[in-house]
Write an enzyme that holds these catalytic residues in place. Structure first.
Site, short mmCIF file in Angstrom:
data_model
loop_
_atom_site.label_atom_id
_atom_site.label_comp_id
_atom_site.label_asym_id
_atom_site.label_seq_id
_atom_site.Cartn_x
_atom_site.Cartn_y
_atom_site.Cartn_z
CG ASP A 273 -2.20 0.81 0.95
OD1 ASP A 273 -2.15 1.69 0.06
OD2 ASP A 273 -3.21 0.62 1.63
CG PHE A 274 0.44 3.96 -2.84
CD1 PHE A 274 0.15 2.67 -3.21
CD2 PHE A 274 0.82 4.85 -3.83
CE1 PHE A 274 0.26 2.26 -4.52
CE2 PHE A 274 0.92 4.46 -5.15
CZ PHE A 274 0.64 3.16 -5.50
#
Ligand code: BGC
Length: 704
Positions: A273-274
């Site tokens: 995820d970011f």
């Protein structure tokens, strides 16, 4: 390649929706190339090609493939982007959100209904349609990979991203995810299962640690991912921000390698995820790509880890090879990128169909719906969501190709009836307008979003007041709900009908009008229990959700008693149970019969029964099979667990015989001693019904 070279390698073209450009890789196959670049030999398997390529890469080039960027630049619009390595013929790798259509912050694409909407269709073909059309649009826009579907379990109705997931049941979520992945990947686009795993809240989402018992981890939270991996072979999995039992989601050997890759046979690659990578050692534990690049994949950090022995070049080779294998498998090296305008009408029509199939009719007293041209001659519409296309934010925040509004579509469909509109802020005026009309429709909506959990399931006070005022003035009051999760309905007894459109996306107006007028018969069912009021739900203490302190340590002490499993076990009567949904027609289910009333542990159970449309309209129903496992050896089991379902379309008076197969896995529980799913011998209850609280028929089956 050094970091500075990497920067210069970024960039091809900036493309708008209407731009038609064929991007022909400069590295198309030729005889000369075949000898200098053996990995371009298409007669080899993706694994062989990736192995050949890795053996030709230097360390900098391999490190390059461990991360991507999110920088906007002169390249194909993307949410995540791995720049090309032209000297090796590695093309750019373009990735975009998301779960409700292509979202890259730049292009327009179909804004599909929220995933919770299409899951509520209980029809895998609808989840597949969303995947397929989103995949086609991704291809048209130059995107190789979509970050979706998302299907973390709705552990608590306050979870901010519940709209973006499939609800509270692992079997239903896994079934829908499987169909969605297959649809997406049939368009040649890599699907990404997210967010793996126990990413069930937004409070402190980047740093929380889900403390989850092993059995619940496997039976409830990992199970839908396991189903989708085994049945749909997704190209990618996105590891979550949160930690699982003390280990970061993207550094978790147990979830990423022991189970995902080794036990389930995942042959794709893992992207963060970011950003969700905390350590360079993550590449040892199963992470392939950090997105966007922060620090764990920076070349000096990786080289230092190698020097200190925290990582080996073998680990890096393995991770890079896994990523490249997926790129080969999906043809990214071989195809000519053909960027072209997306088919707006195809997308819009699909979005409308999906919104129609996912809408749930919650109340319909005295057949207040569907509206009739004869009786609905003066319709008073209230509420702001009648005038905009409701869709989710965050990774679902797609820029639509076009939008409609329910108000316009009701007006068009009303065949010349008088349709008035007011926002409804002036309650006295709203009551006067409602009184003059023969039909009143109140639209209500709420805010559900990424990065924040909901404080309450209550609507804003003025919306509840508006409904009460209008309903007091007009007995024919219909409420249209646009919500991303369960809401409380203190006014339910006073209104004639409630149609839950969820977040219906860009064609939601047309879908709403079609359902209100009965051009389409509602057939959606809840995939999430609607509680009566705040707090009537599992994980209802601060320690459990969002966890203390400040949401850092949610303790999953409810174990497997999540969603309806908790309501049924605790005799809690919700506002609307899991699986609930009405129709404009009626259905009768015959008595279920079993092909065999006993069998071995690995034998599937076949349940056969008839379904009849006993009303006057064509429509669809969803017979649901729940099982009650034997409670032995002190292992607490939920009284009912969804084990099978089928959406059946029937004409008036029509009867079909249906057989639903319950696979052994649906009978199994996670045995912590054996470290695997085990089917206990004993007596199983098999229930048939139209929702979890309405299962009038029960038969028994014995596992020997
Ligand atoms: C979200 C992901 C999303 C990513 C890229 C993150 O904040 O949690 O779902 O795919 O951003 O937009």
């Amino acid at each position: 390649m050094s970091t500075s070279q990497k920067k210069t390698a970024r960039g091809l073209f900036t493309l708008g929706i209407a731009t038609v450009i064929a991007l022909t890789p400069s590295f198309t196959s030729s005889a000369a190339e075949a000898s200098s670049r053996p990995w371009m030999n298409t007669s080899l398997s993706p694994e062989q090609r990736a192995a050949k390529l890795v053996s030709a890469m230097d360390l900098s080039q391999k490190i390059h493939m461990l991360s991507g960027t999110k920088l906007t630049g002169p390249h194909t619009p993307a949410t995540g982007y791995i720049p090309p390595i032209p000297e090796l013929g590695i093309p750019e790798f373009v990735q975009s959100d998301g779960p409700a259509g292509v979202r890259n912050g730049k292009n327009h694409a179909t804004k599909f209904p929220a995933p919770l909407t299409y899951a509520s269709s209980w029809d895998p073909a609808i989840a597949g349609l969303e995947g397929r059309v989103a995949g086609e649009e991704a291809r048209a826009l130059g995107t190789d990979q979509l970050y979706g579907p998302g299907f973390n379990i709705a552990r608590n109705p306050l979870g901010g991203r519940g709209f973006e997931y499939y609800g509270e049941d692992p079997y239903l979520s896994g079934t829908m995810a499987t169909a969605n992945v297959k649809g997406m990947q049939s368009a040649g686009v890599i699907a990404t299962l997210k967010h793996y795993v126990t990413n069930n809240q937004e409070t402190s989402r980047l740093i929380s640690n889900s403390e989850v018992p092993e059995r619940a981890l496997h039976e409830i939270y990992m199970k839908p991912f396991e189903m989708a991996v085994e049945q749909a072979h997704p190209g990618s999995v996105m590891c979550s921000y949160n930690s699982i039992n003390g280990t970061h989601g993207c550094s978790n050997y147990y979830t990423l390698t022991k189970y995902l890759r080794h036990a389930w046979g995942f042959n794709g690659y893992v992207v963060t995820d970011f950003p969700a990578s905390w350590s360079t050692e993550d590449y040892k534990n199963g992470l392939n790509v950090e997105m966007p690049q922060t620090f764990t994949s920076l070349e000096p950090a990786v080289r230092l880890a190698l020097k200190q022995g925290r990582l080996s070049e073998k680990d890096i080779d393995a991770r890079v090879q896994e990523t490249l294998t997926v790129m080969f498998r999906f043809g990214i090296f071989d195809r000519t990128k053909n960027i072209h305008p997306i088919n707006v009408d195809r997308g819009d029509t699909a979005a409308q169909k999906i919104a129609e199939q996912g809408a749930v009719l919650l109340k319909n007293q005295n057949a207040a719906l569907p509206l009739s041209d004869k009786t609905a001659r003066h319709i008073a519409v209230f509420g702001d969501s009648a005038k905009f296309a409701v869709g989710g934010g965050g990774s679902s925040n797609v820029k639509p190709t076009k939008t409609d509004t329910a108000l316009d579509e009701i007006t068009k469909r009303s065949h010349g009836a008088k349709v008035t509109y007011s926002l409804g802020t002036d309650l006295q005026k709203a009551a006067r307008e409602a009184k003059k009309a023969d039909t009143a429709i109140v639209f209500v909506t709420n805010l559900t979003m990424e990065a924040a959990d909901r404080p309450t399931i209550k609507l804003l006070p003025h919306q509840n007041k508006l409904i009460e005022k209008v309903a007091a003035a007009n007995k024919n009051t219909i409420v249209v709900v646009n919500t991303g999760g369960p809401i409380a309905m203190p006014w339910l007894n006073n209104v004639a009908a409630v149609l839950n459109m969820w977040q219906p996306g860009q064609a939601g107006g047309k879908a709403t009008a079609a359902l209100l007028y009965g051009d389409v018969n509602p057939s959606g069912h809840l995939t999430q229990t609607f509680p009566q009021e705040d707090g009537q739900w599992p994980a209802n203490t601060r320690e459990q959700f969002p966890g203390k302190p400040l949401g850092l340590k949610p303790i999953y002490s409810e174990g497997v008693f999540v969603g309806y499993r908790w309501y049924v076990a605790n005799n809690q009567i919700p506002l609307f149970p899991f699986g609930y949904g009405l129709s404009y027609t009626t259905f009768a289910y015959g008595t279920p019969r079993l092909y065999k009333t006993s069998g071995a542990k690995n034998a599937p159970i076949k349940v056969t029964f008839t379904v009849t449309n006993t009303g006057k309209r064509a429509g669809a129903t969803v017979p649901q099979i729940y099982i009650g496992k034997p409670s032995q050896q002190g292992i607490p089991v939920p009284p009912k667990e969804l084990a099978g379902f089928r959406k059946i379309y029937l004409c008036p008076g029509e009867t079909k015989t249906v057989t639903i197969t319950v696979e052994p896995r649906q009978l199994a529980y996670w045995n912590t001693q054996a470290d695997r799913f085990v089917v206990m011998p004993g007596l199983y209850r098999i229930y048939l019904g139209s929702n979890v609280n309405n299962t009038p028929s029960m038969v028994t089956y014995t596992v020997r």
